[in-house]
Scaffold this motif. Structure first.
Motif, PDB file in Angstrom:
ATOM      1  N   PRO A   1       0.814  -1.212   0.000  1.00 44.33           N
ATOM      2  CA  PRO A   1       0.000   0.000   0.000  1.00 44.33           C
ATOM      3  C   PRO A   1       0.852   1.268   0.000  1.00 44.33           C
ATOM      4  N   TYR A   2       0.317   2.328  -0.568  1.00 49.74           N
ATOM      5  CA  TYR A   2       1.074   3.564  -0.691  1.00 49.74           C
ATOM      6  C   TYR A   2       1.420   4.153   0.667  1.00 49.74           C
ATOM      7  N   SER A   3       0.564   3.904   1.673  1.00 51.87           N
ATOM      8  CA  SER A   3       0.834   4.463   3.001  1.00 51.87           C
ATOM      9  C   SER A   3       2.205   4.009   3.515  1.00 51.87           C
TER      10      SER A   3
ATOM     11  N   ILE B   1       4.838   2.994   1.497  1.00 52.84           N
ATOM     12  CA  ILE B   1       5.859   3.590   0.623  1.00 52.84           C
ATOM     13  C   ILE B   1       6.050   5.065   0.979  1.00 52.84           C
ATOM     14  N   HIS B   2       4.919   5.706   1.280  1.00 46.91           N
ATOM     15  CA  HIS B   2       4.950   7.139   1.551  1.00 46.91           C
ATOM     16  C   HIS B   2       5.916   7.462   2.681  1.00 46.91           C
TER      17      HIS B   2
END
Lengths: 255, 245
Positions: free
Chosen positions: A225-227, A229-230
């Protein structure tokens, strides 16, 4: 009646030509091969149309582990988002991977000890040497001395268990550079080492890190999920290393 | 293994003449060993090197309001990425296409956030939904690529002219790349500014796909930004109004 005599023929086949071919093939593979690097977590990178190749030298790879699969075949999110760092120097100079890693470790531990005066990390020369042989590392500072004492097989065993809380470089969404987290300490150390080498006349690493964005590659699984990676991207932005590359595999425009 | 054969032809040879000897070395074990080594090298090498996608993000330092770059409302297009996941967090697959279910919400210009009856749901969110579909063999574009393609038409048309020349070997690679770069950054053309926002569930793959669309559509101005409250409200309103869970 004369018996039909079957002539006995030798079944020996001349293998010389075959041998020639195989030796040629062998030479080709030996010269072109770059070995698969040992990585603690296997990730499937997403594909993109970008055709820029990953450089082999002067590269910092940040690996973000993807979710695993537990015994029941369910998604196991506990091993997701573990951070590992790999540093590669330039083989053709004094700036070899081993030297860079040693310098990075010493720099990072010094900085860590400045921030954690109560429980500093002490490393022997042998442990620093052992660290320089590691392709990819991801461990809490406090665990490093114990880990570096181990045999290679034992180290692999430790790194295999991604659900172990000591595996993976701790990261959070800290933006205060006066109190950096461990990931930020490592990245800052790598940057400082590159800058120090620049002063000694080796500009390649420093410019790859700062100017072009070729020097830092983020490698993550396509389903992460992008959370998660962010967090990594945000930390890099905080470190002002805001140019970097994302590792992908090749695809065509039709996909 | 290596045997020396004497050619014996009835012993008619003259005495003292040197006997002809053929030397046969059996290369079979050598070949065996080579094959093993080749297999080893073939399995241990990576022939395909990974590709990279280079991006630049702004630094986290606070920027004064006056120094911020403002985007023209007519040029802005915001993409909000989302990926459907099941209860365990696995990415759901589209059964028809076999591709992961990535959704792209987008709005042009500013978000419309009027809520007259104060029920917490925006009355007419100017948000639309597309998917990453790609294009057909004939070059027709679908999904979000079609939207971006139409927004960046002027640039793409100009680049296609140069591309044709490059295909016909009238331009070298470098010349073509330099020309394409100039066209991409030509401020006299109508070019969009794309803001990419990824939701917390959006997979890394969808982010890369969105960045890919920028490359494919030759969009030079794009930015990755964080999702905010307004964006979430727009999506929730859109879903409620269209009866999507």
């Amino acid at each position: 009646m004369g018996k039909v005599k079957i002539k006995r023929k030798s079944t020996l086949i001349d293998m010389t030509a075959m041998s020639d071919v195989t030796v040629l093939l062998l030479t080709f593979f030996m010269l072109t091969s770059t070995f698969l690097q040992k990585e603690p977590a296997t990730v499937i990178t997403p594909s993109s149309v970008s055709e820029i190749k990953v450089p082999t030298a002067n590269l910092v790879t940040i690996l973000v582990s993807g979710a695993g699969v537990d015994g029941d075949g369910k998604r196991d999110a506990s091993v997701e988002g573990k951070i590992f760092i790999s540093v590669a120097g330039d083989v053709d100079s004094t700036f070899s991977s081993e030297n860079v890693r040693e310098a990075v470790l010493i720099e990072a531990v010094t900085n860590y000890n400045k921030l954690h005066k109560n429980n500093p990390v002490e490393l022997t020369n042998a442990q620093v040497k052992a660290f320089s042989k590691l392709n990819m590392f991801g461990l809490k500072f406090s665990e490093l001395p114990k880990f570096l004492e181990m045999e290679v097989a034992e180290q692999d065993e430790v790194m295999k268990h991604l659900d172990n809380p000591v595996v993976g470089i701790p990261i959070d969404n800290n933006r205060d550079m006066n109190k950096p987290n461990e990931f930020q300490i490592w990245m800052r150390a790598i940057y400082n080492v590159a800058e120090a080498n620049k002063d000694m006349g080796n500009d390649a690493f420093a410019s790859a890190l700062r100017r072009s964005g070729e020097g830092i590659a983020v490698k993550a699984d396509k389903d992460t999920p992008y959370s998660t990676i962010h967090n990594v991207l945000d930390n890099l932005q905080t470190l002002k290393l805001n140019k970097f590359s994302l590792m992908t595999a090749l695809k065509t425009e039709q996909d | 293994m290596a045997q020396i054969e004497q050619s014996d032809k009835g012993g008619k040879g003259k005495k003292g003449a040197q006997k002809k000897m053929a030397i046969h070395v059996d290369f079979t074990p050598m070949v065996d060993m080579n094959m093993l080594l080749i297999t080893f090298f073939m399995l241990c090498t990576t022939m395909i090197k990974s590709q990279t996608l280079q991006i630049a993000l702004p630094s986290n330092e606070k920027v004064e309001e006056a120094q911020q770059n403002k985007t023209k409302q007519s040029e802005a297009i915001t993409l909000i990425l989302d990926t459907e996941r099941d209860a365990d967090g696995n990415v759901m697959m589209d059964l028809e296409t076999g591709k992961p279910k990535h959704t792209v919400y987008y709005y042009e210009g500013k978000p419309v956030v009027d809520d007259e009856n104060k029920d917490g749901i925006i009355d007419n969110p100017n948000i639309k939904v597309e998917k990453f579909i790609g294009n057909s063999n004939t070059g027709e574009t679908f999904g979000i690529r079609n939207i971006l393609h139409n927004r960046n038409k002027q640039v793409l048309e100009k680049i296609n002219v140069q591309k044709e020349k490059w295909r016909n070997k009238e331009l070298t690679d470098e010349e073509y790349q330099a020309l394409a770069k100039d066209i991409r950054n030509d401020s006299t053309l109508v070019r969009p500014v794309v803001i990419i926002k990824a939701g917390p569930n959006a997979s890394y793959e969808s982010l890369i796909s969105a960045l890919d669309e920028m490359q494919i559509n030759q969009i030079s101005r794009y930015q990755i930004d964080n999702i905010n409250g307004v964006d979430s409200a727009l999506i929730i309103s859109y879903k409620t109004l269209n009866g999507i869970k």
